[in-house]
Scaffold this active site. Sequence first.
Site, PDB file in Angstrom:
ATOM      1  N   ASN A 147      26.922 -30.217  -2.898  1.00 22.60           N
ATOM      2  CA  ASN A 147      26.318 -31.515  -2.433  1.00 22.60           C
ATOM      3  C   ASN A 147      27.017 -32.147  -3.650  1.00 22.60           C
ATOM      4  O   ASN A 147      27.251 -33.231  -3.671  1.00 22.60           O
ATOM      5  CB  ASN A 147      24.603 -31.652  -1.943  1.00 22.60           C
TER       6      ASN A 147
ATOM      7  N   TYR B 204      38.701 -38.878  -5.545  1.00 19.01           N
ATOM      8  CA  TYR B 204      37.777 -38.279  -4.209  1.00 19.01           C
ATOM      9  C   TYR B 204      38.483 -37.637  -3.261  1.00 19.01           C
ATOM     10  O   TYR B 204      38.035 -36.274  -2.951  1.00 19.01           O
ATOM     11  CB  TYR B 204      36.747 -39.341  -3.909  1.00 19.01           C
TER      12      TYR B 204
HETATM   13  P1  NAI Z   1      24.046 -40.201  -4.510  1.00 19.89           P
HETATM   14  O1  NAI Z   1      25.275 -40.548  -5.598  1.00 19.89           O
HETATM   15  O2  NAI Z   1      23.394 -40.646  -3.354  1.00 19.89           O
HETATM   16  O3  NAI Z   1      23.983 -38.742  -4.630  1.00 19.89           O
HETATM   17  C1  NAI Z   1      24.122 -37.953  -5.885  1.00 19.89           C
HETATM   18  C2  NAI Z   1      23.935 -37.215  -6.208  1.00 19.89           C
HETATM   19  O4  NAI Z   1      24.505 -35.788  -6.756  1.00 19.89           O
HETATM   20  C3  NAI Z   1      22.402 -38.088  -7.766  1.00 19.89           C
HETATM   21  O5  NAI Z   1      20.951 -36.914  -7.340  1.00 19.89           O
HETATM   22  C4  NAI Z   1      23.187 -37.268  -8.807  1.00 19.89           C
HETATM   23  O6  NAI Z   1      22.678 -37.330  -9.848  1.00 19.89           O
HETATM   24  C5  NAI Z   1      23.531 -35.640  -8.652  1.00 19.89           C
HETATM   25  N1  NAI Z   1      24.955 -35.695  -9.603  1.00 19.89           N
HETATM   26  C6  NAI Z   1      26.300 -36.667  -9.615  1.00 19.89           C
HETATM   27  N2  NAI Z   1      26.841 -35.961 -10.612  1.00 19.89           N
HETATM   28  C7  NAI Z   1      26.137 -34.594 -10.976  1.00 19.89           C
HETATM   29  C8  NAI Z   1      26.440 -33.611 -11.797  1.00 19.89           C
HETATM   30  N3  NAI Z   1      27.581 -34.152 -12.788  1.00 19.89           N
HETATM   31  N4  NAI Z   1      25.518 -32.801 -11.752  1.00 19.89           N
HETATM   32  C9  NAI Z   1      24.692 -32.579 -11.320  1.00 19.89           C
HETATM   33  N5  NAI Z   1      24.203 -33.980 -10.247  1.00 19.89           N
HETATM   34  C10 NAI Z   1      25.149 -34.806 -10.202  1.00 19.89           C
HETATM   35  O7  NAI Z   1      25.372 -39.776  -2.963  1.00 19.89           O
HETATM   36  P2  NAI Z   1      25.012 -39.710  -2.147  1.00 19.89           P
HETATM   37  O8  NAI Z   1      25.740 -39.904  -1.074  1.00 19.89           O
HETATM   38  O9  NAI Z   1      23.842 -38.721  -1.710  1.00 19.89           O
HETATM   39  O10 NAI Z   1      26.534 -38.118  -1.733  1.00 19.89           O
HETATM   40  C11 NAI Z   1      26.156 -36.494  -1.520  1.00 19.89           C
HETATM   41  C12 NAI Z   1      27.158 -36.024  -1.577  1.00 19.89           C
HETATM   42  O11 NAI Z   1      28.209 -36.723   0.089  1.00 19.89           O
HETATM   43  C13 NAI Z   1      28.363 -36.010  -2.473  1.00 19.89           C
HETATM   44  O12 NAI Z   1      29.619 -34.895  -2.517  1.00 19.89           O
HETATM   45  C14 NAI Z   1      29.554 -37.322  -2.000  1.00 19.89           C
HETATM   46  O13 NAI Z   1      30.661 -37.122  -1.810  1.00 19.89           O
HETATM   47  C15 NAI Z   1      28.938 -36.870  -0.232  1.00 19.89           C
HETATM   48  N6  NAI Z   1      29.230 -38.129   1.012  1.00 19.89           N
HETATM   49  C16 NAI Z   1      28.953 -38.990   1.028  1.00 19.89           C
HETATM   50  C17 NAI Z   1      29.570 -39.748   1.694  1.00 19.89           C
HETATM   51  C18 NAI Z   1      28.396 -41.081   2.237  1.00 19.89           C
HETATM   52  O14 NAI Z   1      29.018 -42.352   2.761  1.00 19.89           O
HETATM   53  N7  NAI Z   1      27.287 -41.653   0.923  1.00 19.89           N
HETATM   54  C19 NAI Z   1      30.410 -39.511   2.484  1.00 19.89           C
HETATM   55  C20 NAI Z   1      30.529 -38.754   2.275  1.00 19.89           C
HETATM   56  C21 NAI Z   1      30.728 -37.753   1.533  1.00 19.89           C
END
Ligand code: NAI
Length: 252
Positions: A94, A159
């Site tokens: 994720n 991305y």
């Molecule tokens: P977010 O930014 O709220 O959470 C992402 C989490 O991943 C954070 O806790 C962050 O600290 C952690 N993270 C980031 N880089 C990291 C690294 N190098 N190593 C370990 N942890 C790391 O993002 P969200 O929205 O929860 O996204 C989660 C997944 O869902 C991502 O892969 C995102 O691309 C995907 N996604 C999100 C969408 C949205 O609308 N929010 C839509 C489609 C996909």
Amino acid sequence: MPVKIEPTVSRIALVTGGARGIGAAISERLARDGHRLVITDIDQGALERQTDSLRNAGVTILPVQADHADPDAPEAIAKTVEEQWGPIEILVNNAGITRDGLLVRMSLEDFQKVLSINLTGAFLMSKRCARGMMKAHWGRIINISSVVAQIGNAGQANYVAAKAGLIGLTKSLALELAPRQVTVNAIAPGFIETGMTAVLPEEVKTNYQSRIPLGRFGAPEDVAAIVAFLCSPEAAYITGQTIRVDGGMVLA
Ligand code: NAI
């Protein structure tokens, strides 16, 4: 003779980037379903807060601080989990970041950084965890992709390339691991309200909302529900698929 569905078993589940947003909702849901939970995150503060909150709710949880851009991270994470609990049985890739910009202004560094976490990180975690899953003849790998992988998005070449790569990775791993009863699927969320989308300008959000037939942004729990289903015994015959959770935003 009806197909025999295996009973629900408590598994060792790991959610990368599990401290916030969609990853936090997935962790909470998998814990509610009775799985033992490992969460990784680069953000130590968020990791501690999520761990405390789940522990207070009675969840058995193992937090591991990790940077999924680091190719050595998967070995260190898997070793920690194996020493304390055993092999990882459910892996949710994720963790993800964005570094948006138009092609002509996008630096090689921003392109590679996004690929290293969103795609290479998932490849390396899957590679490390597949060992134990293959041995056990049971496993679930779930990759969090995005609808933009299927439709493209101006300003997100890095991305979108990473998220589209995840779908290809999902299909290939599904074929490789199917003989060992390990399923590999992807989820393609639309616009989900998290820290990642909170930073977008209001007009961009309004534009997205007008394109969502169900009339609202998604919640992290909407994505977590599909992860829970894919981990359940009922989903044992589903592999190589990408399931959109987007309120009908992309219909094709
Ligand atoms: P977010 O930014 O709220 O959470 C992402 C989490 O991943 C954070 O806790 C962050 O600290 C952690 N993270 C980031 N880089 C990291 C690294 N190098 N190593 C370990 N942890 C790391 O993002 P969200 O929205 O929860 O996204 C989660 C997944 O869902 C991502 O892969 C995102 O691309 C995907 N996604 C999100 C969408 C949205 O609308 N929010 C839509 C489609 C996909």
